[in-house]
Design an enzyme around this catalytic site. Structure first.
Site, PDB file in Angstrom:
ATOM      1  N   HIS A 124     -35.636   8.186 -35.472  1.00  0.00           N
ATOM      2  CA  HIS A 124     -35.886   6.946 -34.714  1.00  0.00           C
ATOM      3  C   HIS A 124     -35.804   7.192 -33.209  1.00  0.00           C
ATOM      4  CE1 HIS A 124     -35.675   3.712 -37.817  1.00  0.00           C
ATOM      5  NE2 HIS A 124     -35.098   4.674 -38.508  1.00  0.00           N
ATOM      6  N   GLU A 181     -36.896   5.520 -30.854  1.00  0.00           N
ATOM      7  CA  GLU A 181     -36.763   4.277 -30.083  1.00  0.00           C
ATOM      8  C   GLU A 181     -35.308   3.804 -29.970  1.00  0.00           C
ATOM      9  OE1 GLU A 181     -37.587   4.558 -33.155  1.00  0.00           O
ATOM     10  OE2 GLU A 181     -36.732   2.890 -34.296  1.00  0.00           O
ATOM     11  N   CYS A 201     -40.153   7.237 -39.136  1.00  0.00           N
ATOM     12  CA  CYS A 201     -39.349   7.018 -40.342  1.00  0.00           C
ATOM     13  C   CYS A 201     -40.165   6.274 -41.426  1.00  0.00           C
ATOM     14  CB  CYS A 201     -38.062   6.322 -39.958  1.00  0.00           C
ATOM     15  SG  CYS A 201     -36.751   6.659 -41.115  1.00  0.00           S
TER      16      CYS A 201
HETATM   17  N1  GLN Z   1     -35.484   4.945 -46.277  1.00  0.00           N
HETATM   18  C1  GLN Z   1     -36.537   4.173 -45.709  1.00  0.00           C
HETATM   19  C2  GLN Z   1     -37.778   4.172 -46.596  1.00  0.00           C
HETATM   20  O1  GLN Z   1     -37.854   4.904 -47.530  1.00  0.00           O
HETATM   21  C3  GLN Z   1     -36.902   4.646 -44.328  1.00  0.00           C
HETATM   22  C4  GLN Z   1     -35.710   4.536 -43.442  1.00  0.00           C
HETATM   23  C5  GLN Z   1     -36.008   4.213 -42.018  1.00  0.00           C
HETATM   24  O2  GLN Z   1     -37.115   3.827 -41.647  1.00  0.00           O
HETATM   25  N2  GLN Z   1     -34.979   4.292 -41.217  1.00  0.00           N
HETATM   26  O3  GLN Z   1     -38.653   3.436 -46.352  1.00  0.00           O
END
Ligand code: GLN
Length: 196
Positions: free
Chosen positions: A170, A172, A79
Protein backbone atom coordinates in the site's frame (compact mmCIF):
# COMPACT_ATOMS: atom_id res chain seq x y z
CA UNK A 1 -3.84 19.02 -16.78
CA UNK A 2 -3.47 15.33 -16.10
CA UNK A 3 -6.57 13.78 -14.54
CA UNK A 4 -6.30 10.49 -12.67
CA UNK A 5 -9.22 8.65 -11.09
CA UNK A 6 -9.36 6.34 -8.09
CA UNK A 7 -11.99 3.61 -8.25
CA UNK A 8 -14.06 4.36 -5.16
CA UNK A 9 -16.35 1.38 -4.66
CA UNK A 10 -14.46 0.11 -1.62
CA UNK A 11 -11.06 0.39 0.06
CA UNK A 12 -8.29 2.94 0.59
CA UNK A 13 -9.49 5.73 -1.72
CA UNK A 14 -8.82 8.98 0.14
CA UNK A 15 -5.13 8.14 0.67
CA UNK A 16 -4.57 7.67 -3.07
CA UNK A 17 -6.32 10.95 -3.79
CA UNK A 18 -4.00 12.68 -1.31
CA UNK A 19 -0.94 11.06 -2.90
CA UNK A 20 -2.00 12.04 -6.44
CA UNK A 21 -2.60 15.62 -5.32
CA UNK A 22 0.84 15.65 -3.71
CA UNK A 23 2.18 14.75 -7.18
CA UNK A 24 0.46 17.80 -8.65
CA UNK A 25 -2.25 16.18 -10.76
CA UNK A 26 -6.03 16.40 -10.61
CA UNK A 27 -7.41 13.46 -8.63
CA UNK A 28 -10.98 12.25 -9.14
CA UNK A 29 -13.08 9.96 -6.93
CA UNK A 30 -14.77 7.51 -9.35
CA UNK A 31 -18.11 6.11 -8.23
CA UNK A 32 -19.97 5.79 -11.54
CA UNK A 33 -18.70 4.21 -14.74
CA UNK A 34 -19.48 7.39 -16.72
CA UNK A 35 -16.79 9.12 -14.65
CA UNK A 36 -14.09 7.00 -16.33
CA UNK A 37 -14.61 8.78 -19.60
CA UNK A 38 -12.44 11.86 -19.30
CA UNK A 39 -9.65 10.33 -17.22
CA UNK A 40 -6.06 9.86 -18.34
CA UNK A 41 -5.32 7.05 -15.87
CA UNK A 42 -6.95 5.03 -13.11
CA UNK A 43 -5.88 3.65 -9.73
CA UNK A 44 -7.52 0.50 -8.36
CA UNK A 45 -7.00 0.73 -4.60
CA UNK A 46 -6.41 -1.86 -1.91
CA UNK A 47 -9.30 -3.26 0.06
CA UNK A 48 -10.93 -6.60 -0.44
CA UNK A 49 -10.98 -7.91 -3.99
CA UNK A 50 -14.08 -10.12 -3.63
CA UNK A 51 -16.06 -7.26 -2.06
CA UNK A 52 -14.79 -4.90 -4.74
CA UNK A 53 -15.74 -7.36 -7.47
CA UNK A 54 -19.26 -7.63 -6.08
CA UNK A 55 -19.64 -3.86 -6.25
CA UNK A 56 -18.08 -3.72 -9.74
CA UNK A 57 -20.83 -6.09 -10.89
CA UNK A 58 -23.55 -4.35 -8.89
CA UNK A 59 -22.76 -0.97 -10.48
CA UNK A 60 -22.15 -2.48 -13.92
CA UNK A 61 -18.52 -1.34 -14.07
CA UNK A 62 -16.76 -4.37 -15.57
CA UNK A 63 -17.16 -3.64 -19.28
CA UNK A 64 -16.20 -0.01 -18.77
CA UNK A 65 -13.08 -1.03 -16.82
CA UNK A 66 -12.03 -3.49 -19.52
CA UNK A 67 -12.60 -0.89 -22.19
CA UNK A 68 -10.51 1.60 -20.23
CA UNK A 69 -7.72 -0.99 -19.93
CA UNK A 70 -7.77 -1.78 -23.65
CA UNK A 71 -7.80 1.89 -24.64
CA UNK A 72 -4.12 2.15 -23.68
CA UNK A 73 -4.68 4.38 -20.67
CA UNK A 74 -2.53 3.39 -17.68
CA UNK A 75 -3.92 1.60 -14.66
CA UNK A 76 -2.25 1.09 -11.30
CA UNK A 77 -3.49 -1.65 -8.95
CA UNK A 78 -2.38 -1.73 -5.33
CA UNK A 79 -2.97 -4.90 -3.30
CA UNK A 80 -6.61 -5.85 -4.02
CA UNK A 81 -6.25 -3.69 -7.15
CA UNK A 82 -3.33 -5.89 -8.27
CA UNK A 83 -5.63 -8.91 -7.90
CA UNK A 84 -8.22 -7.20 -10.11
CA UNK A 85 -5.64 -6.57 -12.87
CA UNK A 86 -4.04 -10.06 -12.97
CA UNK A 87 -4.74 -12.40 -15.88
CA UNK A 88 -4.54 -15.42 -13.59
CA UNK A 89 -5.40 -16.01 -9.94
CA UNK A 90 -4.22 -19.05 -7.99
CA UNK A 91 -7.26 -21.17 -7.10
CA UNK A 92 -9.71 -19.33 -9.38
CA UNK A 93 -10.81 -20.21 -12.89
CA UNK A 94 -11.60 -16.69 -14.00
CA UNK A 95 -9.72 -13.42 -13.53
CA UNK A 96 -11.42 -10.10 -12.82
CA UNK A 97 -10.32 -7.40 -15.30
CA UNK A 98 -7.56 -9.80 -16.43
CA UNK A 99 -5.17 -7.57 -18.38
CA UNK A 100 -1.79 -7.83 -16.65
CA UNK A 101 0.28 -10.85 -17.70
CA UNK A 102 0.88 -12.17 -14.19
CA UNK A 103 -0.39 -14.89 -11.92
CA UNK A 104 -1.29 -13.68 -8.44
CA UNK A 105 -1.92 -15.52 -5.20
CA UNK A 106 -4.15 -13.87 -2.60
CA UNK A 107 -3.34 -13.55 1.12
CA UNK A 108 -0.03 -15.20 0.49
CA UNK A 109 2.12 -13.98 3.34
CA UNK A 110 0.49 -16.22 5.94
CA UNK A 111 -1.86 -15.55 8.81
CA UNK A 112 0.74 -14.83 11.47
CA UNK A 113 1.99 -11.90 9.45
CA UNK A 114 -1.28 -10.32 8.47
CA UNK A 115 0.45 -7.02 8.12
CA UNK A 116 4.04 -5.86 8.19
CA UNK A 117 6.35 -3.18 6.87
CA UNK A 118 9.56 -3.61 4.90
CA UNK A 119 12.02 -1.21 3.31
CA UNK A 120 12.29 -2.32 -0.30
CA UNK A 121 14.32 -1.37 -3.34
CA UNK A 122 12.02 -0.64 -6.28
CA UNK A 123 13.59 -0.44 -9.73
CA UNK A 124 13.35 3.01 -11.32
CA UNK A 125 11.47 4.28 -8.24
CA UNK A 126 13.44 4.19 -5.00
CA UNK A 127 16.47 2.58 -3.36
CA UNK A 128 14.45 2.12 -0.21
CA UNK A 129 10.71 2.49 -0.07
CA UNK A 130 8.64 1.94 3.09
CA UNK A 131 6.21 -0.76 1.92
CA UNK A 132 3.14 -1.54 4.03
CA UNK A 133 1.70 -5.03 3.46
CA UNK A 134 -1.84 -5.86 4.66
CA UNK A 135 -3.09 -9.39 3.97
CA UNK A 136 -1.14 -8.94 0.79
CA UNK A 137 -1.09 -10.97 -2.42
CA UNK A 138 2.11 -11.66 -4.35
CA UNK A 139 2.98 -12.30 -7.98
CA UNK A 140 3.74 -16.01 -8.42
CA UNK A 141 4.64 -15.80 -12.11
CA UNK A 142 5.16 -13.03 -14.60
CA UNK A 143 5.06 -13.18 -18.39
CA UNK A 144 8.19 -12.61 -20.47
CA UNK A 145 7.45 -9.00 -21.22
CA UNK A 146 6.62 -8.06 -17.66
CA UNK A 147 9.17 -5.90 -15.92
CA UNK A 148 9.78 -7.02 -12.35
CA UNK A 149 10.28 -3.92 -10.23
CA UNK A 150 10.57 -5.32 -6.74
CA UNK A 151 10.95 -8.55 -4.78
CA UNK A 152 10.57 -9.24 -1.08
CA UNK A 153 11.95 -12.55 0.26
CA UNK A 154 12.20 -13.82 -3.31
CA UNK A 155 8.57 -13.02 -4.04
CA UNK A 156 7.63 -10.52 -6.72
CA UNK A 157 5.73 -7.66 -5.09
CA UNK A 158 5.77 -4.98 -7.81
CA UNK A 159 5.76 -5.22 -11.60
CA UNK A 160 4.90 -3.38 -14.77
CA UNK A 161 3.34 -4.82 -17.90
CA UNK A 162 3.04 -2.17 -20.63
CA UNK A 163 0.60 0.49 -19.30
CA UNK A 164 -0.25 -1.59 -16.23
CA UNK A 165 1.50 -1.16 -12.91
CA UNK A 166 0.80 -3.28 -9.86
CA UNK A 167 2.13 -3.79 -6.36
CA UNK A 168 1.30 -6.05 -3.41
CA UNK A 169 1.65 -3.33 -0.82
CA UNK A 170 0.00 0.00 0.00
CA UNK A 171 2.19 2.91 -1.16
CA UNK A 172 -0.61 5.37 -0.39
CA UNK A 173 -0.41 4.66 3.35
CA UNK A 174 2.96 6.39 3.66
CA UNK A 175 4.05 9.93 2.92
CA UNK A 176 6.41 8.63 0.27
CA UNK A 177 4.81 9.50 -3.05
CA UNK A 178 7.51 8.15 -5.37
CA UNK A 179 5.52 5.20 -6.75
CA UNK A 180 2.54 7.45 -7.36
CA UNK A 181 4.91 9.87 -9.10
CA UNK A 182 6.22 6.97 -11.25
CA UNK A 183 2.62 6.15 -12.24
CA UNK A 184 1.91 9.81 -12.99
CA UNK A 185 4.89 9.75 -15.40
CA UNK A 186 3.44 6.64 -17.11
CA UNK A 187 0.15 8.51 -17.52
CA UNK A 188 1.88 11.60 -18.93
CA UNK A 189 3.81 9.49 -21.45
CA UNK A 190 0.69 7.61 -22.55
CA UNK A 191 -1.22 10.85 -22.97
CA UNK A 192 1.63 12.34 -24.98
CA UNK A 193 1.57 9.31 -27.30
CA UNK A 194 -2.16 9.58 -27.81
CA UNK A 195 -1.83 13.23 -28.79
CA UNK A 196 0.83 12.51 -31.42
N1 GLN B 1 -6.52 -9.71 1.03
C1 GLN B 1 -7.18 -8.80 0.15
C2 GLN B 1 -7.79 -9.52 -1.05
O1 GLN B 1 -7.55 -10.66 -1.26
C3 GLN B 1 -6.25 -7.72 -0.34
C4 GLN B 1 -5.75 -6.95 0.84
C5 GLN B 1 -5.50 -5.50 0.59
O2 GLN B 1 -5.90 -4.93 -0.42
N2 GLN B 1 -4.89 -4.88 1.56
O3 GLN B 1 -8.52 -8.93 -1.76
Amino acid sequence: MIKIGVLALQGAVREHIRSLEACGVEAVVVKRKEELQDLDGLILPGGESTAMRRLIDKYDFMDALKEFAHSGKPMFGTCAGLILLAKQLVGYNEPHIGVMDIQVERNSFGRQVDSFEADLAIKDVAETFPAVFIRAPHIVEAGEDVEILCKHNDRIVAARDRQFLGCSFHPELTDDHRITAYFVEMVKEAKQKQLV
